[in-house]
Write an enzyme that holds these catalytic residues in place. Structure first.
Site, short mmCIF file in Angstrom:
data_model
loop_
_atom_site.label_atom_id
_atom_site.label_comp_id
_atom_site.label_asym_id
_atom_site.label_seq_id
_atom_site.Cartn_x
_atom_site.Cartn_y
_atom_site.Cartn_z
CG ASP A 143 -7.16 -5.09 6.26
OD1 ASP A 143 -6.62 -4.96 7.52
OD2 ASP A 143 -7.74 -4.12 5.75
CG ASN A 189 -0.07 0.03 2.44
OD1 ASN A 189 0.24 0.82 2.75
ND2 ASN A 189 -0.43 -1.25 3.25
CE LYS A 242 -7.55 -2.22 14.67
NZ LYS A 242 -6.77 -3.16 13.90
O1 C5P Z 1 -8.30 -2.40 11.34
P1 C5P Z 1 -7.27 -1.28 10.78
O2 C5P Z 1 -6.24 -1.64 9.93
O3 C5P Z 1 -7.97 0.00 10.53
O4 C5P Z 1 -6.29 -0.84 12.15
C1 C5P Z 1 -5.35 0.33 12.13
C2 C5P Z 1 -4.54 -0.02 13.36
O5 C5P Z 1 -4.27 -1.44 13.85
C3 C5P Z 1 -3.22 0.66 13.07
O6 C5P Z 1 -2.49 0.91 14.36
C4 C5P Z 1 -2.43 -0.65 12.64
O7 C5P Z 1 -0.94 -0.47 12.84
C5 C5P Z 1 -2.79 -1.52 13.37
N1 C5P Z 1 -2.99 -3.15 12.60
C6 C5P Z 1 -2.12 -3.97 12.96
N2 C5P Z 1 -2.38 -5.12 12.52
C7 C5P Z 1 -3.21 -5.53 11.48
C8 C5P Z 1 -4.10 -4.36 10.90
C9 C5P Z 1 -3.91 -3.02 11.52
O8 C5P Z 1 -1.45 -3.84 13.99
N3 C5P Z 1 -3.11 -6.53 10.77
#
Ligand code: C5P
Length: 440
Positions: A313, A244, A381
């Site tokens: 993701d 990304n 989270k």
């Molecule tokens: O769920 P999302 O990607 O929007 O969440 C963002 C937050 O979660 C950020 O702090 C990102 O670094 C962390 N994150 C993570 N591992 C993932 C997805 C997101 O640590 N697989």
């Protein structure tokens, strides 16, 4: 996984707008916050590195400091006082017998006005004098005469590698440090004499950053901060993958700010082309699974965890061992995906995070409805602090705007350089990290 003890180079190509039309390298902006209004006595002892002191003088004045230059006789062999006077805008002092001072005591007058005395370059001979408390010319006399509790003394060593490694030199710097001096690092590389090794004076931009860092309050002293930054890269085959647009700049800026604020910082970085902030330990990774592994290997030592990484993701379910080839049929390969581990949520659920021994911070990059999404994400989270930003407006940029969301509400940090925001976030963090969090 590779552990790199990188060094920081201020990146002059990174620019940000401050004060209206003025465009300056990011390193100045931070330095301006700490150095504006400060009065620095810049002392030059003899060495080829005097040419860097001319630029340092310029950077200090651009950062808003006033600079009073004092030179030894040896320094005058390498740089003229005329140049230093032109750059500092002040008459240069070279002799303790300078009759311009009404009381004929420049060593007293100059040192009483200073917020810090910076000796750059500090030669092997000069530190030997300092170690012995000798005072036979103006610069060493002024160092000895300075009010030791009020006027810090910073030394920027500069010499040939053999001179630097000599036990007497090391002993003298150790003695100067024991007597209250703050000894800055040295650079490594090719030297004016043609040899290669340790002992070069740091570059002017590095010295500026170190001097600014010296004045920065150490609000995170005793903390160990683990931070993820950048994108991840999920392989499809040996030459292709999914990634990304995250540049990693925000995470690197926070890492640098936390280091400056006294924390021990480990940065787990996805594939980005950014220099490692000086003094920060860096672990390079590619995939989300590698990032999780690196985080898990370090998390037990950490008291603060910040997840800025834009972790993919999903990853391809089965990365091919060999490059997937077109076969001429027009058929496209069928890719299937599996979900990646959520690194932040995993850490936030750990016993240390739950007990308050580890303070976790998440980031949310959204395109709209930032407050609503950030608020919901904080709860999902399970972290005490979530920092929201508008992804498309900040990816790859040198500036950003942040929205801090915690249990008591939200607070905006308006658009500013990522460097400045990194420092603001560190200040916010220092206020929020509970007193119960272990300072390791
Ligand atoms: O769920 P999302 O990607 O929007 O969440 C963002 C937050 O979660 C950020 O702090 C990102 O670094 C962390 N994150 C993570 N591992 C993932 C997805 C997101 O640590 N697989």
């Amino acid at each position: 996984m590779e552990v790199v003890n990188g060094d920081y180079r201020c990146q002059p190509q990174l620019t940000a707008c401050v004060a209206g039309q003025l465009t300056l390298p990011l390193c100045y902006i931070r330095a301006m916050q700490e150095l504006a209004g400060k009065h620095i006595v810049l002392g030059l002892s003899g060495g080829v590195a005097c040419y860097k002191s001319a630029q340092l003088c310029r950077l200090l004045t651009k950062a808003g400091a006033t600079v009073q230059v004092v030179m030894t006789e040896a320094a005058e062999q390498f740089m003229t006082p005329v140049t230093m006077q032109a750059l500092s805008g002040r008459t240069v002092y070279t002799s303790q017998w300078d009759a311009r001072e009404a009381n004929n005591m420049p060593h007293i007058n100059l040192s009483r006005e200073a917020d810090a005395v910076v000796i750059a370059p500090c030669s092997a001979d000069f530190v030997a004098k300092l170690a012995q408390g000798r005072a036979d010319e103006l610069l060493s006399l002024m160092c000895v005469a300075r009010p030791i509790d009020r006027v810090p003394l910073l030394l920027a060593p500069a010499m040939n590698r053999e001179m630097w490694a000599h036990p007497a030199t090391q002993r003298n710097f150790a003695q100067a440090a024991a007597d209250g001096a703050h000894v800055l690092g040295v650079g490594v590389g090719e030297q004016a004499c043609g040899e290669t090794g340790d002992g070069r004076m740091l570059e002017p931009e590095e010295l500026l950053a170190d001097i600014a860092a010296f004045f920065t309050p150490k609000v995170l002293a005793g903390h160990k901060l683990l931070i993820t930054a950048g994108p991840t890269f999920e392989a499809i085959d040996p030459v292709r993958g999914i990634t990304n647009l995250s540049s990693g700049k925000m995470g690197f800026a926070i890492a640098a700010a936390a280091k400056t604020a006294g924390a021990q910082v480990t940065l787990v970085a996805g594939p980005v082309h950014l220099s490692t902030p000086r003094g920060v330990r860096r672990i390079n990774v590619q995939s989300a699974q590698q990032m999780l592994g690196a985080v898990q290997s370090q998390i037990d030592q950490a008291s603060i965890f910040i997840a800025t990484a834009a972790v993919a993701d999903w990853r391809p379910a089965n990365a091919a061992d060999q490059k997937i080839k077109k076969d001429g049929s027009g058929d496209v390969p069928a890719l299937s995906f599996v979900e990646n581990p959520d690194i932040l949520a995993t850490v936030a659920q750990s016993e240390r995070a739950q007990s308050g021994a580890l303070y976790c911070v998440g980031f949310a990059a959204e395109s709209h409805d930032l407050l609503a999404y950030a608020t919901a994400k904080r709860v999902r989270k399970g972290v005490p602090l979530l920092v929201g930003n508008i992804g498309p407006a900040t990816f790859g940029q040198d500036d950003n705007a942040l929205l801090l969301v915690d249990a008591s509400g939200h607070r905006e940090l308006p658009r500013a350089s990522k460097t400045a925001l990194g420092h603001q976030l560190v200040a916010e963090l220092a206020r929020r990290v509970p007193a119960t969090t272990t300072r390791l």
